[in-house]
Design a protein around this motif. Structure first.
Motif, PDB file in Angstrom:
ATOM      1  N   PHE A 142    -164.234  25.725 -91.606  1.00  0.00           N
ATOM      2  CA  PHE A 142    -164.932  27.064 -91.611  1.00  0.00           C
ATOM      3  C   PHE A 142    -164.786  27.806 -92.663  1.00  0.00           C
ATOM      4  CE2 PHE A 142    -163.976  25.752 -87.035  1.00  0.00           C
ATOM      5  CZ  PHE A 142    -165.237  26.371 -86.480  1.00  0.00           C
ATOM      6  N   LEU A 143    -165.978  28.449 -92.850  1.00  0.00           N
ATOM      7  CA  LEU A 143    -165.923  29.420 -94.196  1.00  0.00           C
ATOM      8  C   LEU A 143    -166.170  30.849 -93.777  1.00  0.00           C
ATOM      9  CD1 LEU A 143    -165.845  29.366 -97.313  1.00  0.00           C
ATOM     10  CD2 LEU A 143    -168.458  29.160 -97.123  1.00  0.00           C
ATOM     11  N   PRO A 144    -164.927  31.568 -93.482  1.00  0.00           N
ATOM     12  CA  PRO A 144    -165.015  33.051 -93.072  1.00  0.00           C
ATOM     13  C   PRO A 144    -165.729  33.811 -94.222  1.00  0.00           C
ATOM     14  CG  PRO A 144    -162.665  32.162 -93.307  1.00  0.00           C
ATOM     15  CD  PRO A 144    -163.627  30.934 -93.926  1.00  0.00           C
ATOM     16  N   GLN A 145    -166.712  34.455 -93.553  1.00  0.00           N
ATOM     17  CA  GLN A 145    -167.483  35.583 -94.414  1.00  0.00           C
ATOM     18  C   GLN A 145    -166.801  36.780 -94.014  1.00  0.00           C
ATOM     19  OE1 GLN A 145    -171.493  35.054 -93.818  1.00  0.00           O
ATOM     20  NE2 GLN A 145    -171.619  33.127 -94.662  1.00  0.00           N
ATOM     21  N   LEU A 146    -166.054  37.276 -94.813  1.00  0.00           N
ATOM     22  CA  LEU A 146    -165.467  38.869 -94.552  1.00  0.00           C
ATOM     23  C   LEU A 146    -166.245  39.970 -94.754  1.00  0.00           C
ATOM     24  CD1 LEU A 146    -161.830  38.190 -96.107  1.00  0.00           C
ATOM     25  CD2 LEU A 146    -162.428  37.626 -93.953  1.00  0.00           C
ATOM     26  N   LEU A 147    -166.578  40.732 -93.852  1.00  0.00           N
ATOM     27  CA  LEU A 147    -167.333  41.895 -93.747  1.00  0.00           C
ATOM     28  C   LEU A 147    -166.550  43.326 -94.056  1.00  0.00           C
ATOM     29  CD1 LEU A 147    -169.744  41.305 -90.820  1.00  0.00           C
ATOM     30  CD2 LEU A 147    -170.068  40.499 -93.228  1.00  0.00           C
ATOM     31  N   GLU A 148    -165.206  43.357 -93.321  1.00  0.00           N
ATOM     32  CA  GLU A 148    -164.600  44.584 -93.516  1.00  0.00           C
ATOM     33  C   GLU A 148    -163.199  44.273 -93.182  1.00  0.00           C
ATOM     34  OE1 GLU A 148    -165.248  47.740 -91.010  1.00  0.00           O
ATOM     35  OE2 GLU A 148    -166.377  46.570 -89.427  1.00  0.00           O
ATOM     36  N   VAL A 149    -162.184  45.258 -93.876  1.00  0.00           N
ATOM     37  CA  VAL A 149    -160.699  45.066 -93.465  1.00  0.00           C
ATOM     38  C   VAL A 149    -160.634  46.176 -92.398  1.00  0.00           C
ATOM     39  CG1 VAL A 149    -158.344  45.224 -93.976  1.00  0.00           C
ATOM     40  CG2 VAL A 149    -160.319  44.068 -95.438  1.00  0.00           C
ATOM     41  N   ALA A 150    -159.898  45.873 -91.214  1.00  0.00           N
ATOM     42  CA  ALA A 150    -159.587  46.811 -90.189  1.00  0.00           C
ATOM     43  C   ALA A 150    -158.032  46.715 -89.969  1.00  0.00           C
ATOM     44  CB  ALA A 150    -160.512  46.496 -89.021  1.00  0.00           C
ATOM     45  N   VAL A 152    -155.711  26.595 -95.434  1.00  0.00           N
ATOM     46  CA  VAL A 152    -156.842  26.534 -96.385  1.00  0.00           C
ATOM     47  C   VAL A 152    -156.858  25.076 -96.621  1.00  0.00           C
ATOM     48  CG1 VAL A 152    -157.852  27.115 -98.529  1.00  0.00           C
ATOM     49  CG2 VAL A 152    -156.595  28.625 -97.287  1.00  0.00           C
ATOM     50  N   PHE A 153    -157.994  24.256 -96.655  1.00  0.00           N
ATOM     51  CA  PHE A 153    -158.240  22.836 -96.810  1.00  0.00           C
ATOM     52  C   PHE A 153    -158.960  23.012 -98.158  1.00  0.00           C
ATOM     53  CE2 PHE A 153    -160.707  19.081 -96.514  1.00  0.00           C
ATOM     54  CZ  PHE A 153    -159.595  18.182 -96.250  1.00  0.00           C
ATOM     55  N   GLN A 154    -158.698  22.289 -99.122  1.00  0.00           N
ATOM     56  CA  GLN A 154    -159.143  22.055-100.551  1.00  0.00           C
ATOM     57  C   GLN A 154    -159.693  23.171-101.078  1.00  0.00           C
ATOM     58  OE1 GLN A 154    -162.204  18.952 -99.897  1.00  0.00           O
ATOM     59  NE2 GLN A 154    -160.677  17.364 -99.753  1.00  0.00           N
ATOM     60  N   SER A 155    -158.657  24.451-100.773  1.00  0.00           N
ATOM     61  CA  SER A 155    -159.095  25.602-101.413  1.00  0.00           C
ATOM     62  C   SER A 155    -160.595  26.346-101.430  1.00  0.00           C
ATOM     63  CB  SER A 155    -159.110  25.374-103.094  1.00  0.00           C
ATOM     64  OG  SER A 155    -157.527  25.072-103.316  1.00  0.00           O
ATOM     65  N   SER A 156    -161.142  25.732-100.368  1.00  0.00           N
ATOM     66  CA  SER A 156    -162.466  26.269-100.023  1.00  0.00           C
ATOM     67  C   SER A 156    -162.756  26.473 -98.544  1.00  0.00           C
ATOM     68  CB  SER A 156    -163.499  25.211-100.364  1.00  0.00           C
ATOM     69  OG  SER A 156    -163.319  24.049 -99.900  1.00  0.00           O
ATOM     70  N   HIS A 157    -162.345  25.657 -97.616  1.00  0.00           N
ATOM     71  CA  HIS A 157    -162.584  25.876 -96.178  1.00  0.00           C
ATOM     72  C   HIS A 157    -161.087  25.964 -95.480  1.00  0.00           C
ATOM     73  CE1 HIS A 157    -166.259  23.575 -97.578  1.00  0.00           C
ATOM     74  NE2 HIS A 157    -166.865  24.386 -96.561  1.00  0.00           N
ATOM     75  N   VAL A 158    -161.509  26.657 -94.266  1.00  0.00           N
ATOM     76  CA  VAL A 158    -160.075  27.245 -93.584  1.00  0.00           C
ATOM     77  C   VAL A 158    -160.214  26.454 -92.074  1.00  0.00           C
ATOM     78  CG1 VAL A 158    -159.098  29.169 -92.403  1.00  0.00           C
ATOM     79  CG2 VAL A 158    -160.296  29.388 -94.461  1.00  0.00           C
ATOM     80  N   LEU A 159    -158.946  25.804 -91.768  1.00  0.00           N
ATOM     81  CA  LEU A 159    -158.882  25.367 -90.721  1.00  0.00           C
ATOM     82  C   LEU A 159    -158.198  26.112 -89.437  1.00  0.00           C
ATOM     83  CD1 LEU A 159    -157.745  21.745 -92.000  1.00  0.00           C
ATOM     84  CD2 LEU A 159    -159.912  22.431 -91.620  1.00  0.00           C
ATOM     85  N   TYR A 160    -158.473  26.012 -88.460  1.00  0.00           N
ATOM     86  CA  TYR A 160    -157.880  26.815 -87.314  1.00  0.00           C
ATOM     87  C   TYR A 160    -157.272  25.574 -86.183  1.00  0.00           C
ATOM     88  CZ  TYR A 160    -160.251  30.841 -89.293  1.00  0.00           C
ATOM     89  OH  TYR A 160    -160.617  31.594 -90.053  1.00  0.00           O
ATOM     90  N   ALA A 168    -165.121  39.272 -89.493  1.00  0.00           N
ATOM     91  CA  ALA A 168    -165.761  38.184 -90.337  1.00  0.00           C
ATOM     92  C   ALA A 168    -166.738  37.355 -89.462  1.00  0.00           C
ATOM     93  CB  ALA A 168    -164.505  37.214 -90.768  1.00  0.00           C
ATOM     94  N   ARG A 169    -167.337  36.743 -89.992  1.00  0.00           N
ATOM     95  CA  ARG A 169    -168.269  35.506 -89.343  1.00  0.00           C
ATOM     96  C   ARG A 169    -167.686  34.377 -89.737  1.00  0.00           C
ATOM     97  NH1 ARG A 169    -172.782  39.298 -90.816  1.00  0.00           N
ATOM     98  NH2 ARG A 169    -173.844  39.985 -89.080  1.00  0.00           N
ATOM     99  N   LEU A 170    -167.408  33.202 -88.822  1.00  0.00           N
ATOM    100  CA  LEU A 170    -167.121  32.018 -89.279  1.00  0.00           C
ATOM    101  C   LEU A 170    -168.195  30.982 -89.239  1.00  0.00           C
ATOM    102  CD1 LEU A 170    -163.977  32.176 -86.818  1.00  0.00           C
ATOM    103  CD2 LEU A 170    -164.065  32.612 -89.170  1.00  0.00           C
ATOM    104  N   ARG A 171    -168.449  30.333 -90.475  1.00  0.00           N
ATOM    105  CA  ARG A 171    -169.454  29.315 -90.635  1.00  0.00           C
ATOM    106  C   ARG A 171    -168.895  28.180 -90.767  1.00  0.00           C
ATOM    107  NH1 ARG A 171    -174.352  29.457 -95.194  1.00  0.00           N
ATOM    108  NH2 ARG A 171    -175.405  27.495 -94.507  1.00  0.00           N
TER     109      ARG A 171
END
Length: 235
Positions: free
Chosen positions: A197-205, A150-158, A74-77
């Motif tokens: 952060f908004l992960p943009q999933l590209l593929e599952v591995a 998950v924060f407010q069902s849209s972004h992800v916190l690490y 994924a890409r982390l935006r």
């Protein structure tokens, strides 16, 4: 007559005694006939034969396949519009340019809602030390574990799975400021855009579970109790 009788008696007494006649031995006994084995003995012999046959044809046990972990590329935006990227030397920063190979990360599950963030190109892991500073590690250590929420069902916190604020218990989060620079964990607030952060999933591995390198003492230690928190940075 008396003299003749006494001489005869002397001769009998001095003469050799007759040996006793040997006893006649009875007829030789015939050897006893072999008894047929019982049912229990036959079953026991069959069982022993089967065990021997199994021992001869035993094959070496194959090693079980290594457990595979299902992760993602994924890409982390970040919340300010920057993509997190890791350079070939392991340097972390944010970029607004068109995403390239340096912005690809492996999100590897290493626990319940805990992930390791590994740069696909550089092969290093994102980590946070005891002072809250973000760095990259060649090996997977306890400082490379981040809780994913998950924060407010849209972004992800690490958040760091190892360190947090001692007094308040507040978690230390991974964050990028408005200029795309990594921030120290104690300065990042979960309700600010820097931590989102908004992960943009590209593929599952599928990944192998990272081997945990035992560290005697982390490179940094949390600030002692009573130390004032660092001044807030621009979010």
């Amino acid at each position: 007559m008396a003299a003749l009788a006494s001489s005869l008696i002397r001769q009998r007494r001095g003469g050799p005694r007759d040996a006793p006649a040997p006893r006649a031995s009875g007829p030789a006994r015939a050897p006893a006939a072999a008894r047929p084995p019982s049912l229990c003995q036959r079953q026991l012999r069959r069982l022993v034969a089967k065990v021997r046959d199994c021992g001869r044809g035993r094959r070496p046990r194959e090693k079980p396949p290594e457990p595979q972990l299902r992760g993602a590329v994924a890409r982390l935006r970040g919340g300010h519009g920057h993509f997190l990227q890791m350079g070939p030397d392991g340097r972390l920063e944010g970029t607004r340019e068109e995403p390239g190979p340096a912005t690809l990360f492996n999100l590897i599950p290493v626990g319940l809602r805990v992930v390791a963030i590994q740069g696909t190109r550089a092969g290093r892991y994102v980590a946070m030390n005891g002072a809250g500073l973000v760095y990259t590690s060649v090996h997977f250590t306890p400082e490379c574990r981040f809780k994913e929420c998950v924060f407010q069902s849209s972004h992800v916190l690490y958040a760091s799975a190892l360190y947090r604020q001692r007094r308040s218990g507040r978690a230390w989060y991974l964050g990028l400021d408005r200029h795309g620079r990594p921030m120290a964990g104690p300065r990042v607030r979960k309700d600010k855009a820097a931590a989102h952060f908004l992960p943009q999933l590209l593929e599952v591995a599928l990944y192998r579970e990272p081997s945990l390198h035992e560290v005697e003492e982390p490179p940094g230690t949390p600030p002692p109790p009573g130390t004032p928190p660092p001044p807030p940075d621009d979010l």
